[in-house]
Design a protein around this motif. Sequence first.
Motif, short mmCIF file in Angstrom:
data_model
loop_
_atom_site.label_atom_id
_atom_site.label_comp_id
_atom_site.label_asym_id
_atom_site.label_seq_id
_atom_site.Cartn_x
_atom_site.Cartn_y
_atom_site.Cartn_z
N ALA A 245 0.65 -1.38 0.06
CA ALA A 245 0.16 0.08 0.10
C ALA A 245 1.24 1.16 0.30
N THR A 246 1.79 0.72 0.58
CA THR A 246 2.70 2.51 1.16
C THR A 246 3.80 2.86 -0.49
N MET A 247 3.39 1.50 -1.07
CA MET A 247 4.33 1.88 -2.80
C MET A 247 3.58 2.48 -2.74
N GLU A 248 2.10 1.65 -3.45
CA GLU A 248 1.26 1.95 -4.45
C GLU A 248 1.36 3.33 -4.22
N HIS A 249 0.32 4.48 -2.54
CA HIS A 249 -0.17 5.07 -2.87
C HIS A 249 0.72 6.60 -2.61
N THR A 250 2.07 5.87 -1.97
CA THR A 250 3.30 7.04 -2.39
C THR A 250 5.06 6.93 -2.78
N VAL A 251 5.23 5.55 -2.66
CA VAL A 251 6.72 5.44 -3.14
C VAL A 251 6.66 5.72 -4.36
N LEU A 252 5.57 5.28 -5.41
CA LEU A 252 5.79 5.11 -6.99
C LEU A 252 5.02 6.44 -7.09
N PRO A 253 3.87 6.73 -6.31
CA PRO A 253 3.36 8.19 -6.66
C PRO A 253 4.50 9.18 -6.79
N ALA A 254 5.41 9.31 -5.59
CA ALA A 254 6.62 10.43 -6.04
C ALA A 254 7.38 10.27 -7.65
N MET A 255 7.52 8.97 -7.24
CA MET A 255 8.17 9.02 -8.89
C MET A 255 7.86 9.06 -9.66
N GLU A 256 6.76 9.20 -9.97
CA GLU A 256 5.79 9.69 -11.39
C GLU A 256 5.49 11.58 -10.33
N ALA A 257 5.49 11.74 -9.88
CA ALA A 257 5.42 12.85 -10.19
C ALA A 257 7.20 13.29 -10.39
N LEU A 258 7.75 13.31 -10.06
CA LEU A 258 9.21 13.40 -9.90
C LEU A 258 9.44 13.86 -11.31
N ILE A 259 8.75 12.33 -12.33
CA ILE A 259 9.06 12.89 -13.52
C ILE A 259 7.89 13.75 -14.91
N ARG A 260 7.56 13.89 -13.64
CA ARG A 260 6.08 15.11 -14.18
C ARG A 260 6.86 16.73 -13.85
N LYS A 261 7.73 15.98 -13.27
CA LYS A 261 8.16 17.64 -12.68
C LYS A 261 7.54 18.46 -11.46
N ASP A 262 6.64 17.52 -10.84
CA ASP A 262 5.83 18.17 -9.53
C ASP A 262 6.55 17.68 -8.58
N ILE A 263 7.73 19.28 -8.01
CA ILE A 263 7.95 18.19 -6.93
C ILE A 263 7.56 18.57 -5.59
N GLU A 264 6.65 20.04 -5.50
CA GLU A 264 6.53 19.70 -4.63
C GLU A 264 5.24 18.60 -4.10
N GLY A 265 4.71 18.01 -4.75
CA GLY A 265 3.53 16.99 -5.27
C GLY A 265 4.44 15.69 -4.59
N ALA A 266 5.89 15.54 -5.19
CA ALA A 266 6.83 13.90 -5.07
C ALA A 266 7.06 14.67 -3.86
N GLN A 267 7.81 16.49 -3.24
CA GLN A 267 8.37 16.29 -1.74
C GLN A 267 7.22 15.70 -0.60
N ASN A 268 5.91 15.94 -0.99
CA ASN A 268 5.00 15.50 -0.05
C ASN A 268 4.81 14.07 0.72
N LEU A 269 4.63 13.85 -1.08
CA LEU A 269 4.67 11.81 -1.00
C LEU A 269 5.75 11.43 -0.24
N PHE A 270 6.81 11.86 -0.72
CA PHE A 270 8.14 11.20 0.09
C PHE A 270 8.15 11.00 0.98
#
Length: 328
Positions: A245-270
């Motif tokens: 659940a943590t991988m699916e809802h935080t880690v992987l979405p954080a990586m996806e946000a990084l690829i989209r260059k959504d840094i703030e979103g990636a930071q919050n999820l991380f």
Amino acid sequence: MAASFQSLNHPSHALGFISRQRSQNTVRRNPVLALSPSSIIPKIEESGDLLDFSKNSRSTSALIDGGGSLLSRNSVGVIGGASVVSTVKFAKKLVDWSSKDAESSSIPFVLCSDPVLSKELLFHERSSLPFLTSKGEHRAKDHGPAVSNLRTKRIFLENSGAGCIVTPCHVSHSWYDEVAEGCSVPFLHIGECVAKELKEAKMKPLEAGSPLRIGIIASDATLAAGFYQKKLQNEGFEVMVPDKATMEHTVLPAMEALIRKDIEGAQNLFRIALQVLLVRAVNTIILASDDMQGLLPPDDPLLKKCVDPVDALARSAIKHARSAEIAT
């Protein structure tokens, strides 16, 4: 320290950086500068495989200082990984950390950087991401070219005279045994280096009667390879990784946000992913992800509970080089 750059007349391979020592009183001669790249690097096929490497390496040795090696035995051979930026940062650590005072010269090292290998490793790492899988699913299990390429680099550095070999790349260690097999010099394992450092830190469990717990945050590909878990368990640690659940809802979405260059979103999820591991009473968290390194600001309190395994690898390489220097 003086640096010399050698480029190769080959589209997909490069010997990117050669470092040598220079002290105040003595200057070490660099034999590489007297040779053309074609006399140093063996012929390589487009696939990355070596052609008659042993023959080429013998002729190379004969050309360098009348039969000596390209490198001294206190040199470190570095195989670049999926991230060129991270590889260069690792090289800078070797230089900076080995020359902290005026009496210390930086250790000699040679860095092999190959954009073809970088792409192969990056593809393998990102092919496990669900939001990118469909783009390359048919090639996701074909890691043969990457392993062959890594072995090519290892053999070249080994025959060049490096005293030890390292690769500051997490996903490359997925095939460590295959790449290191038959190597005549120490091939330092990033997981083993960080596990030993944590063991030497003599930490105490956060909960009475519980074992020492170490958390790991990494890509699916690195976690699936399991080498960090194995090396930590060998040192007596209990290993905690993000649950599904943590991988699916935080880690992987954080990586996806990084690829989209959504840094703030990636930071919050991380931050959430880190906190989930910390509430499970882990002593520290290993950040085994180039994507996650540098994501949070340096003064973020959560980073005080994290370690970068690449730092441990750099310290181990410097220690080995210094030991070889004393021995000679």
